[in-house]
Design a protein around this motif. Structure first.
Motif, PDB file in Angstrom:
ATOM      1  N   ALA A 150       0.670  -3.020  -5.896  1.00  0.00           N
ATOM      2  CA  ALA A 150       1.191  -1.654  -5.847  1.00  0.00           C
ATOM      3  C   ALA A 150       0.053  -0.636  -5.812  1.00  0.00           C
ATOM      4  O   ALA A 150       0.104   0.352  -5.077  1.00  0.00           O
ATOM      5  N   LEU A 151      -0.992  -0.892  -6.588  1.00  0.00           N
ATOM      6  CA  LEU A 151      -2.141   0.011  -6.595  1.00  0.00           C
ATOM      7  C   LEU A 151      -2.929  -0.088  -5.297  1.00  0.00           C
ATOM      8  O   LEU A 151      -3.453   0.912  -4.799  1.00  0.00           O
ATOM      9  N   LEU A 152      -3.009  -1.296  -4.723  1.00  0.00           N
ATOM     10  CA  LEU A 152      -3.609  -1.443  -3.392  1.00  0.00           C
ATOM     11  C   LEU A 152      -2.839  -0.604  -2.378  1.00  0.00           C
ATOM     12  O   LEU A 152      -3.423   0.030  -1.497  1.00  0.00           O
ATOM     13  N   GLY A 153      -1.516  -0.613  -2.518  1.00  0.00           N
ATOM     14  CA  GLY A 153      -0.674   0.162  -1.611  1.00  0.00           C
ATOM     15  C   GLY A 153      -0.920   1.652  -1.709  1.00  0.00           C
ATOM     16  O   GLY A 153      -0.702   2.387  -0.740  1.00  0.00           O
ATOM     17  N   VAL A 192      -1.562  -2.881   2.164  1.00  0.00           N
ATOM     18  CA  VAL A 192      -0.952  -1.555   2.079  1.00  0.00           C
ATOM     19  C   VAL A 192       0.381  -1.536   2.818  1.00  0.00           C
ATOM     20  O   VAL A 192       1.393  -1.058   2.309  1.00  0.00           O
ATOM     21  N   VAL A 193       0.394  -2.081   4.040  1.00  0.00           N
ATOM     22  CA  VAL A 193       1.632  -2.128   4.816  1.00  0.00           C
ATOM     23  C   VAL A 193       2.708  -2.892   4.057  1.00  0.00           C
ATOM     24  O   VAL A 193       3.861  -2.453   3.944  1.00  0.00           O
ATOM     25  N   VAL A 201       5.965   0.073  -3.232  1.00  0.00           N
ATOM     26  CA  VAL A 201       5.497   1.460  -3.345  1.00  0.00           C
ATOM     27  C   VAL A 201       6.408   2.311  -2.473  1.00  0.00           C
ATOM     28  O   VAL A 201       6.722   1.924  -1.346  1.00  0.00           O
ATOM     29  N   ALA A 202       6.837   3.447  -2.989  1.00  0.00           N
ATOM     30  CA  ALA A 202       7.753   4.304  -2.249  1.00  0.00           C
ATOM     31  C   ALA A 202       6.974   5.343  -1.472  1.00  0.00           C
ATOM     32  O   ALA A 202       6.035   5.944  -1.995  1.00  0.00           O
ATOM     33  N   PRO A 203       7.321   5.596  -0.197  1.00  0.00           N
ATOM     34  CA  PRO A 203       6.680   6.670   0.550  1.00  0.00           C
ATOM     35  C   PRO A 203       6.772   7.989  -0.192  1.00  0.00           C
ATOM     36  O   PRO A 203       7.814   8.322  -0.749  1.00  0.00           O
ATOM     37  N   GLY A 204       5.649   8.718  -0.221  1.00  0.00           N
ATOM     38  CA  GLY A 204       5.644   9.979  -0.932  1.00  0.00           C
ATOM     39  C   GLY A 204       5.484   9.831  -2.432  1.00  0.00           C
ATOM     40  O   GLY A 204       5.640  10.788  -3.175  1.00  0.00           O
TER      41      GLY A 204
END
Length: 207
Positions: A150-153, A192-193, A201-204
């Motif tokens: 999640a942090l990579l994302g 990340v993708v 991970v949620a956009p924004g």
């Protein structure tokens, strides 16, 4: 000439996507440079086929079109980097060496911007031909590994991950390596993708 002059062996050249796939299968290069727009089979489809048939190869996409959807489509296809054709000779050679080490060519902040724009359901070229390359079950990950992904994302570097999780950088590198192995990821760009496309991970969602 540019790559050879800088000590990089060029094992083959191709005039279109079909030739590129055939050459990659025959020569099994460490890195393939592909133009996004080529006669017949385009670079995105060529990238998908090369990465499917030569798993150890890494792909850099070259284009004159600095458009978000091309970059996102290239990442979803499995590419490790994206360069414009006006790149300097030194940068091109450095890019080849960088992705050959397993790193991603795009800065995490750029990758994150692209993924946020397109992973939330906006149509993009990768949605065709079977859909995006990355839709995997995250069940193999431990809770800590899921946290690291999640942090990579969010685009954090290993140093920033270590600070965020109060871990040593070597421990973080171990977690990242295990995530890549369990999910069959090539590099941080794919991580990340994947973090966005699986909803980890949620956009924004912010930094």
């Amino acid at each position: 000439m540019i790559l050879t002059a800088r000590g990089i062996d060029v094992v083959a050249e191709a005039g279109d996507g079909t030739e590129a796939v055939a050459a990659a299968v025959l020569h099994r290069p460490d890195v393939a440079l592909l133009d996004i727009r080529m006669p017949g089979m385009d670079g995105l489809e060529a990238a998908r086929r090369i990465l499917a048939r030569v798993p150890g190869c890494r792909v850099i996409m070259l284009t004159t079109f600095d458009l978000d959807h091309y970059v996102y489509a290239a990442l979803s296809a499995g590419a490790s980097g994206f360069l414009l054709k006006d790149v300097t000779s030194a940068h091109l050679a450095a890019a080849v060496r960088l992705v050959d080490t397993g790193d991603a060519l795009l800065a995490p902040s750029i990758t994150r911007r692209l993924v946020e724009r397109f992973a939330a359901g906006a149509p993009h070229p990768a949605a065709g031909a079977g859909g995006p390359a990355l839709h995997r079950d995250l069940a193999p990950l431990t809770p800590r590994e899921a946290e690291v992904l999640a942090l990579l994302g969010r685009g954090l570097s290993n140093t920033e991950l270590a600070r965020e999780l109060t871990l040593s950088e070597s421990t973080v590198k171990t977690h990242v390596a295990r995530i890549f192995a369990k999910l069959n990821l090539r590099d941080r760009a794919q991580a990340v993708v994947l973090a966005y496309e699986t909803g980890l991970v949620a956009p924004g969602g912010g930094e």
